[in-house]
Each structure stands twice: as C-alpha cells, then as structure tokens.
Design an enzyme around this catalytic site. Structure first.
Site, PDB file in Angstrom:
ATOM      1  N   LYS A 210       0.828  -1.203   0.000  1.00  0.00           N
ATOM      2  CA  LYS A 210       0.000   0.000   0.000  1.00  0.00           C
ATOM      3  C   LYS A 210       0.864   1.257   0.000  1.00  0.00           C
ATOM      4  CE  LYS A 210      -3.332   2.762   0.137  1.00  0.00           C
ATOM      5  NZ  LYS A 210      -4.525   2.928   0.879  1.00  0.00           N
ATOM      6  N   CYS A 266      -5.153  10.936   1.802  1.00  0.00           N
ATOM      7  CA  CYS A 266      -4.268   9.759   1.714  1.00  0.00           C
ATOM      8  C   CYS A 266      -2.883  10.076   1.182  1.00  0.00           C
ATOM      9  CB  CYS A 266      -4.925   8.692   0.849  1.00  0.00           C
ATOM     10  SG  CYS A 266      -6.354   7.984   1.663  1.00  0.00           S
TER      11      CYS A 266
HETATM   12  C1  UDX Z   1      -5.488   7.719  -3.553  1.00  0.00           C
HETATM   13  C2  UDX Z   1      -5.069   6.430  -4.293  1.00  0.00           C
HETATM   14  O1  UDX Z   1      -5.363   6.570  -5.692  1.00  0.00           O
HETATM   15  C3  UDX Z   1      -5.795   5.233  -3.712  1.00  0.00           C
HETATM   16  O2  UDX Z   1      -5.365   4.053  -4.354  1.00  0.00           O
HETATM   17  C4  UDX Z   1      -5.504   5.175  -2.233  1.00  0.00           C
HETATM   18  O3  UDX Z   1      -6.228   4.117  -1.646  1.00  0.00           O
HETATM   19  C5  UDX Z   1      -5.873   6.474  -1.547  1.00  0.00           C
HETATM   20  O4  UDX Z   1      -5.219   7.572  -2.172  1.00  0.00           O
HETATM   21  P1  UDX Z   1      -7.588   9.352  -3.643  1.00  0.00           P
HETATM   22  O5  UDX Z   1      -6.973  10.112  -2.507  1.00  0.00           O
HETATM   23  O6  UDX Z   1      -9.051   9.072  -3.611  1.00  0.00           O
HETATM   24  O7  UDX Z   1      -6.865   7.927  -3.810  1.00  0.00           O
HETATM   25  O8  UDX Z   1      -7.293  10.227  -4.939  1.00  0.00           O
HETATM   26  P2  UDX Z   1      -6.653  10.026  -6.376  1.00  0.00           P
HETATM   27  O9  UDX Z   1      -7.703   9.874  -7.394  1.00  0.00           O
HETATM   28  O10 UDX Z   1      -5.577   9.022  -6.358  1.00  0.00           O
HETATM   29  O11 UDX Z   1      -6.023  11.459  -6.570  1.00  0.00           O
HETATM   30  C6  UDX Z   1      -5.089  11.981  -5.623  1.00  0.00           C
HETATM   31  C7  UDX Z   1      -4.705  13.384  -5.951  1.00  0.00           C
HETATM   32  O12 UDX Z   1      -3.849  13.395  -7.081  1.00  0.00           O
HETATM   33  C8  UDX Z   1      -5.861  14.333  -6.285  1.00  0.00           C
HETATM   34  O13 UDX Z   1      -5.635  15.565  -5.608  1.00  0.00           O
HETATM   35  C9  UDX Z   1      -5.768  14.501  -7.791  1.00  0.00           C
HETATM   36  O14 UDX Z   1      -6.254  15.748  -8.204  1.00  0.00           O
HETATM   37  C10 UDX Z   1      -4.267  14.392  -8.005  1.00  0.00           C
HETATM   38  N1  UDX Z   1      -3.888  13.944  -9.367  1.00  0.00           N
HETATM   39  C11 UDX Z   1      -4.294  12.714  -9.817  1.00  0.00           C
HETATM   40  C12 UDX Z   1      -3.106  14.764 -10.171  1.00  0.00           C
HETATM   41  O15 UDX Z   1      -2.714  15.868  -9.763  1.00  0.00           O
HETATM   42  N2  UDX Z   1      -2.760  14.321 -11.412  1.00  0.00           N
HETATM   43  C13 UDX Z   1      -3.146  13.117 -11.900  1.00  0.00           C
HETATM   44  O16 UDX Z   1      -2.776  12.799 -13.029  1.00  0.00           O
HETATM   45  C14 UDX Z   1      -3.939  12.285 -11.079  1.00  0.00           C
END
Ligand code: UDX
Length: 440
Positions: A210, A266
């Site tokens: 993880k 997260c």
């Molecule tokens: C994340 C992980 O994806 C997941 O597997 C874990 O269990 C928890 O943390 P989450 O926090 O829901 O999930 O968000 P995620 O969709 O992963 O996006 C995280 C952040 O990255 C967001 O702020 C998003 O805007 C940013 N992001 C994502 C980018 O800046 N660029 C990208 O290309 C993708």
C-alpha cells in the site's frame, strides 16, 4: 458470513456497506455516536457517488447495522475488519497509530475463543507484527486471535466500484495462519465474477504494497509536474508530451495529469509516513525521493499563488480573486490537504477578496475558512473577478460557457490549474488563458 468493521470513516463505511452488498451480515462499529446514528438512519456523512443508495438497500435487507458498542462486535462475529484512520502525527511526518491501538485494545478485551482481525488501514510496516504481540498479551488463555493485513486501494469518488471490483486483492498473513481461506470466502463473489488477482504474502509485504503504491502514484504526479516546469520554461506543452509518453505501455497515461498536484486524506500523509518509516529502518532512498516528490507537489500551489500575485504587480490586497473548486478532487466533498483550498486560503490571508464555488465541498470548507466568499453558482463566483483560478476539475467548471463567464468578470484572466478547459474556446471568447506547463 458474519463480519464486523471497526472504524466507519471513508474506508470503513464504504467497506461495511459493500460487504453487506456482497451478501454478508455486517456490524459496523465506531466511537462516534453521531456517525453511527447517521449511518443507521441511512445517511452517509460524506459525499460518495452510489454509496447512499447502497446503504439504503443494505439497511433494508436487515444485513447491515451500526453500533458504538465494541463488546457487541466481539459477540456478533469472529471475523473483524479494522478500518480506523491513521492520520499524520500532529508533530512530525509519521503516522499516528492511536486509533489502531485503541480499537484493537478495546476489541481484544471482549474476545473469547478463536477470532481473526483483518487490518485494512494504511499502516507503517511492522504494525501488524506489533499488534500480534499486543494481542497475545491482551487476551486470555481461552482465546486465539489471528491477524492478517488486506490493504485497501479505493479512490474517493469511485469507492463503491473499487471495493466491489478491486483490481487486485492483497493479503498478508502470519506464518501458520488460516486467514487465506476465510478471506477467499469473504470475497468469493468478486473473485468468481471478476477473476480478480489474489496475492497472498507475509504481513510486512502486504503493509508495504500500500505504501509503495501510494508513493509511486505521488511520484508519477510530481514527475510530470517537474517536467511541466521544463515545458513552461522552454515553450513546450506538457499535455501533448504526456499523451506521447502515455502511449508507451511501460509508462501509461494515467496519473500524468500536470497541474496543482495531489492532495486529499491519503497520498500526502501516506508518503510522509512511508518516508518516515523507511528512515527509521535506515533505508535512505525513499526518504530522499519522497521528500522531493512532496516539495515539487507543494511548489505547484505556490506557483499559482505567485502567478496571481504577479498579475497584481505583487500586491493582492483588496483584489477580487475567484477560485473554482475547494475539494481536493472532483466527485468528492473532501477538503483534507486540498490544493484548491490551500490556494484560496493563502490568497485570502494575503488580503485578496476570495470568492469560491464548489458543487459539494462548500459546507466543510466554510467551517474551516469562513472568511472566504461562498457563491451559490460558478457564475456568481466569477462576478467581478480580476483573476479566476480553476482549482478542481468538476464537470460543471469544464462545461462553463466561456462567453457567459467573460461577461461577468472584471478582467478575463484564468489560470487553469488542472489543464482541463477547452483552451481554444476560452481564448476565442477573449480570455487571457494560462495553463500549467503549457504553451498558453
Ligand atoms: C489515492 C489512491 O489513488 C488510492 O489508491 C488510495 O487508496 C488512496 O489515495 P484518492 O486520494 O481518492 O486515492 O485520490 P486520487 O484519485 O488518487 O487522486 C489523488 C490526488 O492526485 C488528487 O488531488 C488529484 O487531483 C491528483 N492527481 C491525480 C493529479 O494531480 N494528477 C493526476 O494525473 C492524477
């Protein structure tokens, strides 16, 4: 099967509801009476598409209920999921494990006979082994408690799908444990319907999977943001560059979206905890790497604040700034470590008059930053603005009519912090458009 789920935050509430959807009898447990009352009344205390409907369905079957009584959980089942929070410690970067220790201690006191605790929370490597030792001391001679680790990879906004149809199930077990067959039974429907890969390993590897997954995703985002800086300085376009990189199947296009970077409950705290644990273990590569990843990520927010400030010749006092979005990502009302809210808050503290709009997260944001203006619609947020920052890529913002938007602002200057707007349409409508790492 009969299961309990302790900790009904984002992860636990979703897990409890989805386990009931799979046909199990589930008792969710939490120390917050308010949260438990809400869930028992069919109210999900956060925004997650599809979860409220699933909760209503499961409550109606009688297979799902929630309680604050941990002793009832010990009586209800012999398989217990642990889904409590592991936030960043108030001092330092490490994970605060007090909820994990509190929940296990409280449950252990009431256990008799044979039980299995399946941890899902994101924890530093070594936590499950520590809990195993702790459980041996807390339980009497009539009791055996096995512990296994089954990390959760769900994304907010896709939590139901990710829980019911995960792309893999990882299970860490202790030597001699029989947890694998129990966990296979729990996820039998998912395994049969989707052919989901099921990887069984030791406790330490499962915990690390993880942390490593989050570290990789965060690194990918910061990598493209570092490249975006080079693009900006050389007249190249990071979006086209990412498209070209993404066709290489070894790299892939996902998580190469340059912009304001990652936030949420997260990734930021998990990479800090992962680096801190690696440092404790004397592993030097990860703390160095993730320190840069974190720094590049936070720099993205500062660069937008600087662009706004420069557009006012260095002084934002009294200037009208509109920030579209406060949630850390679309389809969520989560504002934890949100780049959008950080930018709005910083500009407001520097004296700007900041007005925001967000389809779901204005309630939580206004409790933390009541000094911001909260507009009922995107166009209301834009009215009179001298700079607009698009900070969260909600569909409502991507679909905004640039001509109508142009008509309500004072100065048509937009910073697209998520590189998500149709650029030609905005430039064609007379906007001064600024992307992140783009030619425009
Ligand atoms: C994340 C992980 O994806 C997941 O597997 C874990 O269990 C928890 O943390 P989450 O926090 O829901 O999930 O968000 P995620 O969709 O992963 O996006 C995280 C952040 O990255 C967001 O702020 C998003 O805007 C940013 N992001 C994502 C980018 O800046 N660029 C990208 O290309 C993708």
């Amino acid at each position: 099967m009969k299961l309990t789920v302790t900790g009904t935050g984002y992860l636990g509430a979703t897990h409890a509801i989805c386990m009931a959807e799979l046909g199990h009898e589930v008792l969710g447990v939490d120390i917050s009476a308010e949260r438990i009352a809400a869930l028992n009344e069919g109210r999900v205390p956060f925004h997650e598409p599809g979860l409220a409907d699933a909760l209503t369905r499961s409550l109606a079957t009688g297979r799902l209920s929630f309680t604050t009584d941990i002793a009832a959980a010990a009586d209800f089942a012999d398989t217990h999921f642990l889904t409590v929070g592991t936030p960043q410690h108030s001092e330092g970067r490490s994970a605060d494990l007090s909820q994990v220790h509190g929940a296990v201690t409280a449950l252990a006191r009431h256990l008799h006979g044979r039980h299995l605790i399946i941890g899902k929370s994101t924890v530093p490597v070594g936590t499950a082994a520590d809990l195993r030792r702790m459980l041996n001391q807390l339980t009497g001679p009539d009791t055996t408690v096995d512990i296994a680790w089954n990390p959760e990879f769900l994304r907010e906004g896709h939590a139901v799908r990710d829980t019911l149809h995960p792309d893999r199930i990882v299970l860490g077990v202790a030597p001699g444990s029989t947890a694998e067959s129990t966990v296979r039974d729990i996820y039998a429907r998912t395994l049969a319907d989707d052919g989901t890969p099921f990887l069984v390993t030791d406790l330490e590897t499962a915990e690390l999977v993880k942390g490593a997954a989050n570290a990789f995703l965060a690194t990918k985002i910061s990598f493209i943001n570092a490249i975006a800086e080079v693009c900006e300085r050389s007249g190249a376009d990071v979006t086209q560059l990412a498209d070209a990189l993404g066709h290489d199947t070894r790299i892939g296009r996902r998580f190469l979206g340059a912009g304001l970077g990652f936030g949420g409950g997260c990734l930021p705290k998990d990479i800090r905890a992962f680096a801190s644990r690696a440092e404790q273990l004397g592993a030097t590569g990860i703390p160095g790497l993730l320190g840069h990843v974190d720094e590049i990520n936070l720099r993205q927010r500062r660069s937008v604040i600087d662009t706004v400030t420069d557009s006012f010749d260095g002084d934002v006092t009294g200037r009208r700034v509109s920030v579209l979005g406060v949630a850390f990502k679309p389809d969520s009302d989560d504002i934890r470590d949100s780049p959008a809210l950080a930018i709005a808050g910083s500009l407001s503290r520097s004296g700007a008059q900041v007005t925001v709009h967000d389809p779901e997260a204005m309630g939580p944001a206004s409790r933390i930053l009541p000094e911001l203006g909260y507009a009922p619609t995107p166009l209301d947020a834009l009215r009179g603005a001298e700079v607009v920052v698009l900070a969260t890529e909600w569909r409502d913002f991507i679909d905004l009519d640039p001509v109508a938007a142009r008509d309500v602002v004072d100065r048509p200057f937009i910073i697209d912090g998520r590189n998500c707007l149709p650029v030609e349409a905005w430039i064609g409508a007379g906007w001064d458009y600024r992307g992140m790492g783009r030619r425009f």
